[in-house]
Design a protein around this motif. Structure first.
Motif, short mmCIF file in Angstrom:
data_model
loop_
_atom_site.label_atom_id
_atom_site.label_comp_id
_atom_site.label_asym_id
_atom_site.label_seq_id
_atom_site.Cartn_x
_atom_site.Cartn_y
_atom_site.Cartn_z
N MET A 1 0.82 -1.21 0.00
CA MET A 1 0.00 0.00 0.00
C MET A 1 0.86 1.27 0.00
SD MET A 1 -3.24 -0.78 -0.13
CE MET A 1 -3.04 -2.26 -1.11
N VAL A 2 2.16 1.09 -0.22
CA VAL A 2 3.10 2.21 -0.25
C VAL A 2 3.01 2.93 -1.60
CG1 VAL A 2 5.54 2.85 -0.19
CG2 VAL A 2 4.67 1.10 1.38
N ASP A 3 2.92 4.24 -1.58
CA ASP A 3 2.85 5.02 -2.82
C ASP A 3 4.02 4.68 -3.74
OD1 ASP A 3 0.53 6.32 -2.12
OD2 ASP A 3 1.55 8.10 -1.32
N GLY A 4 3.71 4.60 -5.02
CA GLY A 4 4.72 4.27 -6.00
C GLY A 4 4.80 2.79 -6.30
N VAL A 5 4.30 1.97 -5.39
CA VAL A 5 4.24 0.52 -5.59
C VAL A 5 2.79 0.06 -5.63
CG1 VAL A 5 4.96 -1.74 -4.73
CG2 VAL A 5 6.44 0.26 -4.39
N ALA A 6 1.96 0.66 -4.79
CA ALA A 6 0.56 0.27 -4.69
C ALA A 6 -0.20 0.53 -5.99
CB ALA A 6 -0.11 1.04 -3.55
N HIS A 7 -1.23 -0.28 -6.21
CA HIS A 7 -2.19 0.03 -7.26
C HIS A 7 -3.09 1.14 -6.72
CE1 HIS A 7 -6.18 -0.79 -9.32
NE2 HIS A 7 -5.38 -0.45 -10.30
N PRO A 8 -3.05 2.34 -7.31
CA PRO A 8 -3.73 3.49 -6.72
C PRO A 8 -5.21 3.28 -6.45
CG PRO A 8 -2.26 4.21 -8.48
CD PRO A 8 -2.32 2.71 -8.55
N GLY A 9 -5.92 2.67 -7.41
CA GLY A 9 -7.36 2.49 -7.23
C GLY A 9 -7.67 1.55 -6.09
N SER A 10 -6.97 0.44 -6.00
CA SER A 10 -7.19 -0.50 -4.90
C SER A 10 -6.88 0.14 -3.56
CB SER A 10 -6.32 -1.75 -5.09
OG SER A 10 -6.68 -2.46 -6.26
N LYS A 11 -5.78 0.88 -3.52
CA LYS A 11 -5.39 1.52 -2.26
C LYS A 11 -6.44 2.51 -1.78
CE LYS A 11 -1.87 4.41 -0.09
NZ LYS A 11 -0.56 5.10 -0.22
N GLU A 12 -6.94 3.35 -2.68
CA GLU A 12 -7.92 4.35 -2.26
C GLU A 12 -9.22 3.72 -1.80
OE1 GLU A 12 -10.00 8.52 -3.73
OE2 GLU A 12 -8.41 7.61 -4.93
N LEU A 13 -9.68 2.70 -2.52
CA LEU A 13 -10.93 2.06 -2.12
C LEU A 13 -10.77 1.27 -0.82
CD1 LEU A 13 -12.22 0.87 -5.60
CD2 LEU A 13 -13.35 2.50 -4.08
N LEU A 14 -9.56 0.75 -0.58
CA LEU A 14 -9.32 -0.02 0.63
C LEU A 14 -9.09 0.87 1.84
CD1 LEU A 14 -8.91 -3.01 1.58
CD2 LEU A 14 -6.46 -2.61 1.30
N LEU A 15 -8.28 1.93 1.67
CA LEU A 15 -7.81 2.70 2.82
C LEU A 15 -8.30 4.14 2.85
CD1 LEU A 15 -4.06 1.56 2.90
CD2 LEU A 15 -6.05 0.50 4.00
N GLY A 16 -8.93 4.60 1.78
CA GLY A 16 -9.34 5.99 1.72
C GLY A 16 -8.28 6.84 1.04
N SER A 17 -8.56 8.13 0.91
CA SER A 17 -7.71 9.01 0.11
C SER A 17 -6.45 9.47 0.84
CB SER A 17 -8.51 10.22 -0.36
OG SER A 17 -9.05 10.91 0.75
N ASN A 18 -6.45 9.44 2.15
CA ASN A 18 -5.29 9.94 2.90
C ASN A 18 -5.03 9.07 4.12
OD1 ASN A 18 -3.15 11.68 3.52
ND2 ASN A 18 -4.46 12.97 4.82
N PRO A 19 -4.63 7.80 3.90
CA PRO A 19 -4.47 6.89 5.04
C PRO A 19 -3.21 7.20 5.85
CG PRO A 19 -3.74 5.84 3.01
CD PRO A 19 -4.34 7.15 2.62
N SER A 20 -3.26 6.85 7.11
CA SER A 20 -2.10 7.01 7.98
C SER A 20 -1.05 5.95 7.65
CB SER A 20 -2.52 6.85 9.44
OG SER A 20 -2.95 5.51 9.68
#
Length: 333
Positions: free
Chosen positions: A225-244
């Motif tokens: 879920m790290v930026d640059g490696v994560a699939h952006p769409g999956s990450k946002e739907l899973l964790l929201g737009s600004n996850p800790s």
């Protein structure tokens, strides 16, 4: 003796009625309007995951919609969204080999793919003796109380139910594997690393069983879920737009590998332009660091989302047999 026979008959009728009631109560598999391709078997048996309804229902329950995305009448490509009754579609083999596979199709956590990463793999595996359960899991963007762990709740529950009902399917309760694709690969890896996490309240005796799979096969998986490696769409739907950072780490399976994780089979194409191959490489490195058995196959070409149908004619097309050969070395197949 007569009384015993009468008791046995009554018990049989009660059992028959119970099983019939269970069958009637199950929710039908996802379906889209329109004719299905002739000669292509569709599952008719399903298992609802939650006896009293899925926990943590949002105030506005999601509405299930199945969309047909294929323009070819001989090839279906359905996707289902708004799942409020999570369930498993069952593929029974003619001659069970005693092993079961829980399949987590992909869909970017936006929907769940039905055919390409679900039913097609179910048919392939069941033709080789495996009893297959295709999981239609709830989606984290629909507002469930469990939030990012809602899909994992369904995966844990599904695996436990397979074990609990193993005698009905002639399977060894220990030999239950998980396989997942893309975002379903994330769910597969999440289950195989967080099987001991408590993500829902126990419902019945099935929840006393382990949710640890015998082995795991994330195929072109979303992992980090790290930026640059994560699939952006999956990450946002899973964790929201600004996850800790804590949330990112909690839902990156490569950061949560326990020492007792099951063996892993990883497969990815290096030209995957949707989910970078770095996702599989990070998981492999973490598994190796923990001393967990892992077999890894990387292909130069294949892209993303090839499943079975898009792998035909390419070197990556051998991947199901690679998995099968590996599974035999682990005593699974």
């Amino acid at each position: 003796m007569r009384s015993d026979r009468r008791s046995l008959l009554c018990a049989g009728l009660v059992l028959s009625g119970t099983l019939a009631g269970r069958a009637v109560a199950q929710t039908a598999p996802p379906s889209a309007s329109g004719a299905l391709p002739p000669g292509l078997p569709q599952p008719t048996e399903t298992i609802d995951l939650w006896p009293r309804g899925a926990p943590g229902m949002p105030a506005t329950p999601p509405q299930e919609v199945t969309t047909e995305r294929s323009s070819d009448r001989l090839i279906t490509d359905r996707a289902v969204s708004g799942i409020s009754i999570p369930r498993m579609a069952v593929f029974r083999p003619d001659r069970p080999n005693g092993a079961a596979v829980l399949i987590c199709p992909g869909g970017g956590y936006r929907h769940v793919v039905v055919d390409k990463e679900g039913y097609e793999m179910g048919r392939w595996l069941s033709a080789r003796g495996f009893t297959v359960f295709v999981l239609f899991y709830r989606l984290p963007g629909d507002g469930w109380a469990a939030g990012p762990s809602v899909s994992l709740s369904d995966a844990q529950r599904g695996l436990r139910l397979i074990r609990h009902r193993s005698s009905e399917f002639a399977i060894d309760p220990e030999r239950v594997a998980v396989m997942g694709f893309s975002a379903g690969g994330h769910l597969c890896a999440d289950l195989a690393t967080r099987f001991a996490d408590t993500v829902y309240e126990a419902q019945d005796e099935a929840d006393s069983l382990s949710a640890k799979p015998f082995c795991a096969a994330p195929i072109y998986p979303v992992i980090s879920m790290v930026d640059g490696v994560a699939h952006p769409g999956s990450k946002e739907l899973l964790l929201g737009s600004n996850p800790s950072q804590a949330l990112v780490e909690a839902h990156s399976p490569d950061m949560n590998v326990p020492d007792d994780a099951p063996p892993f089979f990883l497969l990815h194409a290096e030209d995957d332009d949707v989910v970078p191959v770095e996702n599989s490489l990070r998981l492999r490195a973490s598994l190796k660091a923990r001393g967990v058995a892992v077999e890894t196959h990387l292909f130069e070409y294949g892209g993303h989302g090839f499943g079975l149908r898009k792998a035909i004619g390419k070197p990556v097309g051998i991947w199901p047999n690679l998995w099968l050969s590996w599974a035999k070395t682990k005593g699974f197949a």
